[in-house]
Design an enzyme around this catalytic site. Structure first.
Site, PDB file in Angstrom:
ATOM      1  N   LYS A  29     112.102 -52.478 -36.123  1.00 33.07           N
ATOM      2  CA  LYS A  29     113.272 -52.565 -35.241  1.00 33.07           C
ATOM      3  C   LYS A  29     114.132 -53.774 -35.569  1.00 33.07           C
ATOM      4  O   LYS A  29     115.374 -53.688 -35.604  1.00 33.07           O
ATOM      5  CB  LYS A  29     112.820 -52.602 -33.782  1.00 33.07           C
ATOM      6  CG  LYS A  29     112.268 -51.271 -33.273  1.00 33.07           C
ATOM      7  CD  LYS A  29     111.540 -51.422 -31.958  1.00 33.07           C
ATOM      8  CE  LYS A  29     110.920 -50.087 -31.537  1.00 33.07           C
ATOM      9  NZ  LYS A  29     110.070 -50.188 -30.330  1.00 33.07           N
ATOM     10  N   GLN A  73     107.840 -53.903 -25.567  1.00 32.38           N
ATOM     11  CA  GLN A  73     107.035 -53.052 -26.445  1.00 32.38           C
ATOM     12  C   GLN A  73     105.772 -52.587 -25.726  1.00 32.38           C
ATOM     13  O   GLN A  73     104.968 -53.393 -25.272  1.00 32.38           O
ATOM     14  CB  GLN A  73     106.667 -53.807 -27.721  1.00 32.38           C
ATOM     15  CG  GLN A  73     105.927 -52.968 -28.742  1.00 32.38           C
ATOM     16  CD  GLN A  73     106.757 -51.796 -29.256  1.00 32.38           C
ATOM     17  OE1 GLN A  73     107.921 -51.951 -29.603  1.00 32.38           O
ATOM     18  NE2 GLN A  73     106.149 -50.623 -29.285  1.00 32.38           N
ATOM     19  N   ASP A 121     115.487 -48.896 -23.347  1.00 27.82           N
ATOM     20  CA  ASP A 121     114.335 -48.022 -23.542  1.00 27.82           C
ATOM     21  C   ASP A 121     114.336 -46.861 -22.558  1.00 27.82           C
ATOM     22  O   ASP A 121     113.581 -45.903 -22.722  1.00 27.82           O
ATOM     23  CB  ASP A 121     113.034 -48.822 -23.402  1.00 27.82           C
ATOM     24  CG  ASP A 121     112.196 -48.772 -24.661  1.00 27.82           C
ATOM     25  OD1 ASP A 121     112.526 -47.982 -25.565  1.00 27.82           O
ATOM     26  OD2 ASP A 121     111.199 -49.518 -24.749  1.00 27.82           O
TER      27      ASP A 121
END
Length: 294
Positions: A29, A73, A121
């Site tokens: 990323k 994450q 997200d």
């Protein structure tokens, strides 16, 4: 955007622990951000970090005007604790040690702290709620499901009226991709650990999206001839010859699937790059929204 208003999108990543697949995802990323001209920053924490440390870092990113997207994450790590106890046998008192895993970080609490406007997200309850309701639109759609759908649409796969099976029901992939497929008028079935006869159900599907995290779970007998298969599963397998000492494999037995499916995504190199692309798109959309840039 940089040439027009002198601003660039900014992405902040919270990484907790040293889980191999998470390290790979974050590394990729950050690399993609650099290539696209997006500013990125990573806040790293050890497995044993206090929840307050993560919350403090998130609060700073929420208030930072140069950060337009925040990514936590997942999954967050568990800690292994050891319990010592004594057990009396016929002749002697023996000490036994057992280990158990404890989730010391409240994932829901942490995700809820992420600003709705920076939730690239798409895991904020309001974003997920809007995704699940007809006539509502979330600010952001979760990146991996959004990437799966993009693969289907850009490949010209017909979704309307087709039977779709989603294997796995996580908040990260299973639930949102099922909702997205329903939005595109597929007839969706979710297969999970408690489903009876999962192979029989799956082999009737025109579209299979699997995110179980079980290496080579899906064999050729699970697939309908001509089915389209999207493999989201990523499992690290020890491989001393690999650069980092391991390689990633998917849920699908790829070689077998090639002989029966009309299309199947590889692991790695399939859904992963699409997930990153959608993350960058969401971050750019967030910055454009903030700066009213069109």
């Amino acid at each position: 955007m940089k040439e027009s208003i002198g601003k660039v999108p900014g992405l902040a990543v919270i990484l907790v622990g040293q889980r191999r697949d998470s390290l790979t995802y974050v590394r990729n990323k950050i690399k993609a951000c650099e290539e696209a001209g997006i500013k990125s920053v990573v806040a790293e924490f050890p497995d044993s970090c206090a929840e307050e440390d993560i919350m403090t870092s998130l609060s700073k990113f929420n208030e930072d005007p140069s950060v337009h997207g925040i990514l936590v994450q997942l999954p967050l790590p568990e800690l292994e604790y050891y319990l010592e106890f004594y057990k009396r046998t016929l002749y002697v008192l023996q000490m036994t040690c057992k280990s158990f895993l404890v989730q010391h970080l409240d994932e829901e609490k942490i995700l809820n702290l992420v600003s709705l406007e920076k939730d690239v997200d798409g895991f904020h309850p309001i974003n997920m709620g809007n995704l699940s309701m007809r006539g509502r639109e979330p600010l952001f759609v979760p990146c991996t499901p959004k990437g799966c759908l993009e693969l289907l649409l850009r490949s010209g796969v017909e979704i309307v009226g087709k039977k779709a099976v989603v294997i796995g029901r996580s908040n990260i992939v299973g639930l949102p991709i099922a909702l997205l497929l329903q939005r595109h008028h597929a007839t969706v079935t979710i297969v999970h650990a408690c489903t009876k006869n999962p192979e029989r159900i799956t082999c009737e599907a025109d579209i299979v999206v699997t995110a179980a995290g079980v290496p080579s779970l899906i064999r050729s007998s699970w697939l309908k001839p001509g089915a389209v298969v999207i493999d989201v599963g990523t499992c690290p397998v020890e491989d001393p010859s690999a650069e980092y000492g391991y390689r990633l494999v998917g849920d699908v037995c790829y070689e077998e699937a090639l002989s029966i499916a009309s299309a199947v995504t590889p692991v790695p190199g399939g859904v992963g790059p699409m997930t990153i692309a959608m993350l960058l798109c969401n971050t750019l959309d967030s910055a454009k929204r903030l700066y009213a840039f069109t």
